[in-house]
Each structure stands twice: as C-alpha cells, then as structure tokens.
Scaffold this motif. Structure first.
Motif, PDB file in Angstrom:
ATOM      1  N   SER A   1      14.984  53.644  51.731  1.00 39.68           N
ATOM      2  CA  SER A   1      13.997  52.409  52.527  1.00 39.68           C
ATOM      3  C   SER A   1      13.732  52.886  53.792  1.00 39.68           C
ATOM      4  CB  SER A   1      15.005  51.005  52.597  1.00 39.68           C
ATOM      5  OG  SER A   1      16.187  51.290  53.041  1.00 39.68           O
TER       6      SER A   1
ATOM      7  N   GLY B   1      15.589  58.249  40.399  1.00 39.45           N
ATOM      8  CA  GLY B   1      15.670  59.033  39.096  1.00 39.45           C
ATOM      9  C   GLY B   1      17.144  58.700  38.597  1.00 39.45           C
TER      10      GLY B   1
ATOM     11  N   PRO C   1       6.881  47.820  32.862  1.00 42.23           N
ATOM     12  CA  PRO C   1       7.460  47.955  31.734  1.00 42.23           C
ATOM     13  C   PRO C   1       7.730  46.717  31.116  1.00 42.23           C
ATOM     14  CG  PRO C   1       8.714  48.215  33.787  1.00 42.23           C
ATOM     15  CD  PRO C   1       7.234  47.962  34.165  1.00 42.23           C
TER      16      PRO C   1
ATOM     17  N   SER D   1      20.130  56.997  46.204  1.00 47.07           N
ATOM     18  CA  SER D   1      21.093  56.986  47.429  1.00 47.07           C
ATOM     19  C   SER D   1      22.451  57.256  47.103  1.00 47.07           C
ATOM     20  CB  SER D   1      21.034  55.449  47.994  1.00 47.07           C
ATOM     21  OG  SER D   1      21.371  54.421  47.348  1.00 47.07           O
TER      22      SER D   1
ATOM     23  N   LEU E   1      11.178  49.931  50.808  1.00 49.13           N
ATOM     24  CA  LEU E   1      11.772  50.644  49.442  1.00 49.13           C
ATOM     25  C   LEU E   1      10.718  50.770  48.418  1.00 49.13           C
ATOM     26  CD1 LEU E   1      13.885  52.419  48.030  1.00 49.13           C
ATOM     27  CD2 LEU E   1      14.754  50.009  47.412  1.00 49.13           C
TER      28      LEU E   1
END
Ligand SMILES: NC(=O)c1ccc[n+]([C@@H]2O[C@H](COP(=O)([O-])OP(=O)(O)OC[C@H]3O[C@@H](n4cnc5c(N)ncnc54)[C@H](OP(=O)(O)O)[C@@H]3O)[C@@H](O)[C@H]2O)c1
Length: 266
Positions: free
Chosen positions: A56, A14, A179, A38, A102
């Motif tokens: 990951s 996010g 998307p 991260s 991931l």
C-alpha cells in the motif's frame, strides 16, 4: 501452442488465498516463483522466493520493482492478487486512501515497472457495474466505507487493463479475472454469515485458480481480456471506458511520481 518451459513468475499477494494456490501449483511444476506479501510469517511458510513489502506504500512498491528487476532481467508472468478489506479509512504514508493504494495503484506500478514478457493477470471484479471512480475525491475523504473503497478500486482495476493495453500497444496481454465467491482461508475464517455462506456457496480455491495457472503457459491472444470465471466479460461495458482509462492513467502517473508522491486534495 502452450509454452510449457520453466517460467519466472511474480505473485503480488502470493502468501495467501488464490495467489498462494497458484504459487504452490507453479512451484510444483518447477517454476521460479517470487511471492510478495506483508507478513514475514506467511512468507516463511514455503520455499518460494519471498519479498516482504507493504504494497500500500508507493515507496515500497518502487523498492520491490527495483529489487526484482535487478535480480530477474525478465519475468514471464505477473499475477496481481494483493488486496485487504480495511475496517476503517486508513491513509498510507504518501497520503493515499489505503484500499486505492493497495488494490489499484500497486498493480499499476508493478504492471508498468516489472520486465514482464508473457502475461499479466489481475484478479479483481470485472463485469460488476456497481461502483465508480470518485474523480473529485479519490481519497474518499468525504464518504468512506469499505464497500465504497473496494468498488472504486475494482473499477480502477477495470480501467488499468484498458489503459495498459493501449499504452503498451498490446505487447504483453493483460487479463482481468473475477473469481466470484471463493473459499479462501480468509473467507472461511470470517465470522457469522460470511462463514456460513462460504460453506454452502463459495467455490474451492483450486478450481477457481485453474484458468490462472493455464494462462501462464497459454495467455489469451489479445492485448486485453476480462473473464467472470470462465465467461468472457464484454469489454465494451461503460466500466471499461477508454477516456476514463486514459484519465486514470494520468492521475496514477502523477500520484506515483509527483513530489513526495502526495496526492492533491481533489
Ligand atoms: N475471495 C473471494 O471470494 C474474492 C471474490 C472476488 C474478488 N476477489 C479478489 O481476488 C483477489 C485475491 O483474493 P484472495 O481472497 O485470494 O485474497 P487473500 O486470501 O485475502 O490474500 C490477499 C493477499 O494480499 C496480500 N496483502 C494484503 N495486504 C498487503 C499489503 N499491504 N502488502 C502486501 N501484500 C498484502 C496478503 O499477504 P499478507 O497477509 O502477507 O500481507 C495475501 O497474500 C483480491 O483482489 C480480491 O479482491 C476475491
């Protein structure tokens, strides 16, 4: 009737792109938004609740599931958008191929591990028929390319939706969303042809995430659905094969709970 009350929303991935756009929209509506990423720098950019983790790593995902579960007895919506295009084949601390770990396995663990009540939305690439699960070499040790790794994880995400709905009896709707080409910062920052194409062909992030924002209040009333932008994807396609979905779910259980979570070589 859409439930417009205040929500708790967890967004894995996010801090950037589509995940960030949904986070900012829902924060503006007064929701509690937990963002996982991260990068500490990106995590500090907005007043969301930031959880720093390398998704990951199976160990890190398990820590995140534990910490968020301890803090929030229930989560209304889980949005899964974390992904990264690796330049070279990389193995995680647990010996998994990084893209698979991931883009797919973290989503499997978060979906099954967090106390989600209303909807799980995974942004990936449903409806694409290219790519497959390399059952005899999930870690792509023999032939790796970034496209092959992305396509394998994309097909794994298709199967995750099918298996999750079957295993949970449709208790929480699971939606996967393609998307298409979207003008995220990453895409706009890319060099050469991609940047050029993005300028003419990519859709604006705010437009692309509109359905995601809405599903949080008004999820599809089915256990499993897939959309290619606003078009429903036929979940009878071979990419959603229930037997493959069960098989991948078994493999994922083993990869995420086995001794040291190390995968077998096959
Ligand atoms: N953009 C497109 O044109 C497009 C087209 C089709 C499908 N998709 C899919 O849509 C989804 C979202 O795409 P996007 O373009 O919005 O992505 P993005 O802008 O690249 O954002 C990816 C997010 O994942 C997080 N992330 C990456 N590696 C991580 C790690 N190891 N641990 C934790 N978080 C990590 C990033 O946060 P940090 O940097 O903080 O780690 C970032 O918040 C992806 O699954 C992508 O495959 C995108």
């Amino acid at each position: 009737m859409p439930d417009m009350g205040k929500k708790t929303i967890v967004i894995a991935g996010g801090t950037d792109g589509m995940g960030r756009a949904v986070a900012l929209d829902r924060m503006a509506r007064g929701d509690d938004v937990v963002v996982i990423g991260s990068s500490a720098e990106k995590g500090a950019a907005h007043p969301w609740r930031f959880v720093q983790a390398d998704l990951s790593s199976v160990a890190e995902v398990r820590r995140v599931v534990r910490d968020i579960g301890d803090e929030f007895p229930s989560v209304n919506a889980l949005l899964l958008t974390a992904n990264r295009i690796e330049r070279h084949r990389r193995e995680t601390p647990e010996g998994l191929e990084a893209t698979f770990a991931l883009y797919y396995l973290s989503r499997y663990l978060l979906a099954h591990g967090l106390p989600v009540t209303d909807v799980i939305i995974s942004v990936s690439a449903p409806g694409m028929r290219v790519g497959r699960i390399h059952w005899d070499d999930l870690r792509l040790t023999r032939r790796w390319s970034r496209v092959r790794a992305q396509l394998q994880a994309g097909r794994a995400n298709d199967l995750l939706g099918v298996a999750f709905a079957e295993e949970t009896g449709g208790r929480v709707p699971f939606v996967i969303y393609n998307p298409r080409f979207t003008a995220t910062d990453g895409v706009l920052r890319a060099g050469g042809l991609v940047r050029l194409l993005a300028r003419v062909a990519a859709s604006p992030v705010v437009e692309v995430v509109a359905p995601l924002v809405e599903w949080i209040d008004d999820p599809p009333a089915v256990p499993f659905a897939a959309f290619d932008r606003n078009k429903p994807v036929d979940i009878g396609l071979r990419t959603f094969d229930p037997a493959d979905a069960r098989r991948l779910s078994e493999v994922s259980k083993r990869l995420s709970t086995g001794p040291g979570t190390a995968p077998s070589p096959r």
